[in-house]
Design an enzyme around this catalytic site. Structure first.
Site, PDB file in Angstrom:
ATOM      1  N   CYS A   2      31.953  36.597  16.927  1.00 10.00           N
ATOM      2  CA  CYS A   2      32.351  36.922  15.563  1.00 10.00           C
ATOM      3  C   CYS A   2      33.266  35.827  15.035  1.00 10.00           C
ATOM      4  O   CYS A   2      34.241  35.453  15.680  1.00 10.00           O
ATOM      5  CB  CYS A   2      33.070  38.259  15.440  1.00 10.00           C
ATOM      6  N   ASN A 103      37.387  41.304  15.551  1.00 12.21           N
ATOM      7  CA  ASN A 103      36.620  40.717  16.649  1.00 12.21           C
ATOM      8  C   ASN A 103      37.061  41.421  17.926  1.00 12.21           C
ATOM      9  O   ASN A 103      38.248  41.410  18.240  1.00 12.21           O
ATOM     10  CB  ASN A 103      36.923  39.205  16.716  1.00 12.21           C
ATOM     11  N   GLY A 104      36.123  42.046  18.616  1.00 17.75           N
ATOM     12  CA  GLY A 104      36.488  42.758  19.840  1.00 17.75           C
ATOM     13  C   GLY A 104      35.840  44.127  19.867  1.00 17.75           C
ATOM     14  O   GLY A 104      34.890  44.398  19.129  1.00 17.75           O
ATOM     15  N   LYS A 484      18.698  26.416  29.537  1.00 19.36           N
ATOM     16  CA  LYS A 484      18.523  25.798  28.207  1.00 19.36           C
ATOM     17  C   LYS A 484      17.177  26.197  27.600  1.00 19.36           C
ATOM     18  O   LYS A 484      17.095  26.552  26.431  1.00 19.36           O
ATOM     19  CB  LYS A 484      18.570  24.260  28.282  1.00 19.36           C
ATOM     20  N   GLU A 487      17.079  30.077  26.673  1.00 18.88           N
ATOM     21  CA  GLU A 487      17.940  30.617  25.606  1.00 18.88           C
ATOM     22  C   GLU A 487      17.554  30.153  24.214  1.00 18.88           C
ATOM     23  O   GLU A 487      17.828  30.842  23.244  1.00 18.88           O
ATOM     24  CB  GLU A 487      19.423  30.340  25.878  1.00 18.88           C
TER      25      GLU A 487
HETATM   26  C1  F6R Z   1      24.562  28.284  27.423  1.00 17.20           C
HETATM   27  C2  F6R Z   1      25.933  28.483  27.025  1.00 17.20           C
HETATM   28  C3  F6R Z   1      26.705  29.576  27.651  1.00 17.20           C
HETATM   29  C4  F6R Z   1      28.169  29.162  27.875  1.00 17.20           C
HETATM   30  C5  F6R Z   1      28.978  30.346  28.385  1.00 17.20           C
HETATM   31  C6  F6R Z   1      30.395  29.954  28.723  1.00 17.20           C
HETATM   32  O1  F6R Z   1      24.025  27.148  26.841  1.00 17.20           O
HETATM   33  O2  F6R Z   1      26.453  27.791  26.192  1.00 17.20           O
HETATM   34  O3  F6R Z   1      26.125  29.983  28.838  1.00 17.20           O
HETATM   35  O4  F6R Z   1      28.211  28.121  28.784  1.00 17.20           O
HETATM   36  O5  F6R Z   1      28.991  31.345  27.430  1.00 17.20           O
HETATM   37  O6  F6R Z   1      31.060  29.413  27.642  1.00 17.20           O
HETATM   38  P1  F6R Z   1      32.359  28.533  27.806  1.00 17.20           P
HETATM   39  O7  F6R Z   1      31.976  27.269  28.441  1.00 17.20           O
HETATM   40  O8  F6R Z   1      32.856  28.367  26.404  1.00 17.20           O
HETATM   41  O9  F6R Z   1      33.308  29.325  28.657  1.00 17.20           O
END
Ligand code: F6R
Length: 602
Positions: A2, A103-104, A484, A487
């Site tokens: 959000c 947000n939450g 990748k 998703e």
């Molecule tokens: C996949 C992706 C997510 C993030 C995950 C952790 O492409 O971006 O899997 O890697 O949500 O996010 P961070 O690195 O921000 O803790």
């Protein structure tokens, strides 16, 4: 998750300023959006005007709403209640003079809703958020004894409401009677921005860059009153004033733009060669410092979520191969059982782009309670993880806006490689490897190579399953590549250790099954080729990613060797394949369905 953006100031175009702010935050959630304004023109019955809709924001720069100098808005990633216009934020109280964005998750919302309904409040949405508006309304009735007391009564009402909420939440509330935004945070991120004659609130510092670089990151249980004239921070429980911890943002507004690229993801993929060269040439001081500390720790644990967990996994290979140090790694949402066995003199290394991923923050919080030393690699300087860490290293990827992590993964890997080399006092060798990786990356992202990847994406676009195999570091590459592809293109892809095929997955291989093979020239080359052969013998269609073409490859994508750092260009090729598969299939690579960047809920 959000996006939140709020403005109060001299300008009367607050709704459009908020709309622009929301657009920069859309990667945090794009189910629906909404803006609320306290209209400038005084009417006898002054109410808040709200415009909200399910779906993405679209291209308009100006929102058709009354003028006003106090407005806020929200981009939603649905938790409670379906994706509908009604469930989009902001939400109003019964009198339409109080609006809230959130947000939450309000964990006790059912109890609160029943109580409020009993008091006569009418609910119009299915969200947990709406209880906040009605609760503020209820407290405001209690505190507003005299009209001139309106401003303090309002902040008191928000404070009392916030204290009643269970769960991890960030809220902003506005009211027609008070010229201010009142916000509070517990768990979900919130940043206040200091302007001149205007001030801001946002869920993400990058959204503030076009307006100000001076910010205060709210800590848990901090409340803030943001008015045109100032920002006042205090403790949400004791009411005690808190001095602003002003911090200067280092990113520029231009870095948050797409520039000549059609999508952020493509821009971010193309930034990687330059970032690798930068990391190879900058002072490795912080990597050396962290390496020294990790070397001292009898046990080192690495943790992250999603792509960051893949970086942790790859790092565990670097640490054993380069530094002879066994490192335990895991995904944040499955880390609990390890926490109980980490010794006090152990070290926890947390990896994150956003520094706000809730599953990760929970692990770090629990580790801190055990006095375990926290090291982190973070992209967003000033984020919650950054502030919670004993030592941190800024990975320097710059703003990453594509929901799929690309450059933040690669820069994390690059720094982890340097740290592993620094543990054996060979940081220069690490830098040399990064230079090789940067050169290889330049080649794989060149026009000729891009055309080859685009042609392959065209051929594969209707596949339903892709199997990706590799040994050692290439297994880590396979896992990240599969994530990748899944998703953003929505093709089912699975990363598998090449040697494990014969233990199950081979049963799925029939004529034409597509298998991507990472085959760098390392110690696993021969066995990887043998495993690829097992696929081929059963009808598999083999796509080789290697520096040398082989007879068994039906398709070949060349990646110049970069030694142990070959995992970097290998993954970049997979990022490009994922991107072009997505384009071929007609989807938006920056905003994949059901996902959002920065996962701030459990
Ligand atoms: C996949 C992706 C997510 C993030 C995950 C952790 O492409 O971006 O899997 O890697 O949500 O996010 P961070 O690195 O921000 O803790």
């Amino acid at each position: 998750m959000c996006g939140i953006f709020g403005y109060i100031g001299d300008k009367k175009t607050a709704p459009s300023i908020v709309l622009k702010g929301l657009k920069t935050l859309e990667y945090r959630g794009y189910d629906s959006w909404g803006v609320a304004v306290v209209p400038e023109k005084k009417t006898t019955e002054k109410v808040i005007v709200v415009k909200k809709k399910a779906g993405k924001i679209g291209n308009a720069d100006v929102v058709d709403m009354p003028e006003g100098s106090l407005a806020f808005g929200h981009t939603r990633w649905a938790t409670h209640g379906g994706v509908t216009d009604k469930n989009a934020h902001p939400h109003l109280d019964c009198t339409k003079t109080i609006a809230v964005i959130h947000n939450g998750i309000v964990e006790n919302y059912e109890k609160l809703k029943t109580k409020l309904e009993g008091l006569g409040h009418r609910f119009v949405s299915e969200t947990d958020t709406e209880v906040i508006a009605h609760l503020v309304e209820e407290y405001l009735k209690k505190y507003s004894v005299l009209p001139r007391d309106a401003a303090p009564a309002f902040s008191k009402a928000v404070q009392a409401t916030f204290q009643e909420l269970e769960g991890l939440n960030a809220i902003i509330v506005i009211n027609t009677a008070a010229e201010e935004m009142v916000a509070a945070r517990n768990g979900s991120p919130l940043v206040a921005g200091f302007g001149h004659g205007e001030n801001y609130l946002a869920s993400d510092p990058a959204a503030l860059l076009p307006h100000t670089k001076q910010v205060h990151f709210l800590e848990d249980d901090e409340m803030v009153i943001v008015s045109k004239g100032g920002i006042h921070i205090f403790n949400a429980h004791t009411g005690q004033r808190v001095r602003p911890r002003k911090q200067l943002l280092t990113w520029t507004a231009e870095e948050t733009e797409k520039g000549k690229f059609p999508y952020f993801m493509l821009k971010e993929i193309h930034e990687q060669a330059g970032l690798l060269s930068e990391i190879a040439s900058e002072s490795p001081e912080q990597s050396i410092l962290i390496a020294r500390e990790l070397k001292k720790a009898p046990r080192v644990y690495m943790v992250g979520a999603g792509t960051s967990a893949h970086a942790a996994r790859a790092a565990s290979y670097f640490f054993s191969l380069i530094a002879g140090k066994l490192v335990n790694y895991g995904v944040a949402s499955e880390f609990d059982h390890r926490l109980s066995v980490i010794p006090k003199d152990g070290a926890l290394m947390a990896l994150s782009q956003s520094g706000e991923t809730m599953d990760l923050l929970e692990v770090v919080k629990k580790a801190k309670e055990k006095n375990i030393k926290i090291f982190s690699l973070v992209n967003v300087v000033g984020s919650t993880l950054w502030r919670m860490s004993d030592e941190h290293l800024a990975i320097g990827a710059g703003p990453e806006k594509g929901v799929a992590s690309t450059k933040s993964f690669i820069t994390k890997i690059a720094h982890l490689l340097l740290i592993a080399y620094a543990m054996t006092d060979k940081v220069k060798e690490g830098q040399k490897n990064l230079i090789k990786a940067a050169k290889s990356t330049k080649i794989v992202t060149s026009k000729a190579h891009t055309h080859a990847i685009m042609a392959l994406a065209k051929k594969l676009k209707d596949e339903q399953h892709l199997y990706i195999i590799g040994h050692g570091l290439s297994y880590c590459a396979a896992l990240e590549s599969a994530l990748k592809i899944k998703e953003i293109s929505y093709i089912h892809a699975e990363g598998i250790p090449a040697g494990e095929l014969k233990h199950g997955t081979l049963a799925l291989v029939t004529k034409g099954t597509v298998c991507v093979v990472f085959a760098p020239r390392d110690e696993h080359y021969q066995s990887t080729m043998a495993n690829a052969m097992e696929m081929k013998a059963r009808g598999g269609y083999i796509i080789g990613i290697s520096d040398k073409n082989e007879e068994i490859f039906d398709e070949f994508l060349q990646v110049p060797d970069a030694g142990i750092a070959t995992i970097i260009p290998n993954i970049i090729v997979a990022q490009m394949l994922a991107y072009y598969l997505t384009i071929e299939r007609g989807f938006d690579p920056d905003m994949p369905r059901n996902l959002a960047k920065s996962v701030t809920v459990k």
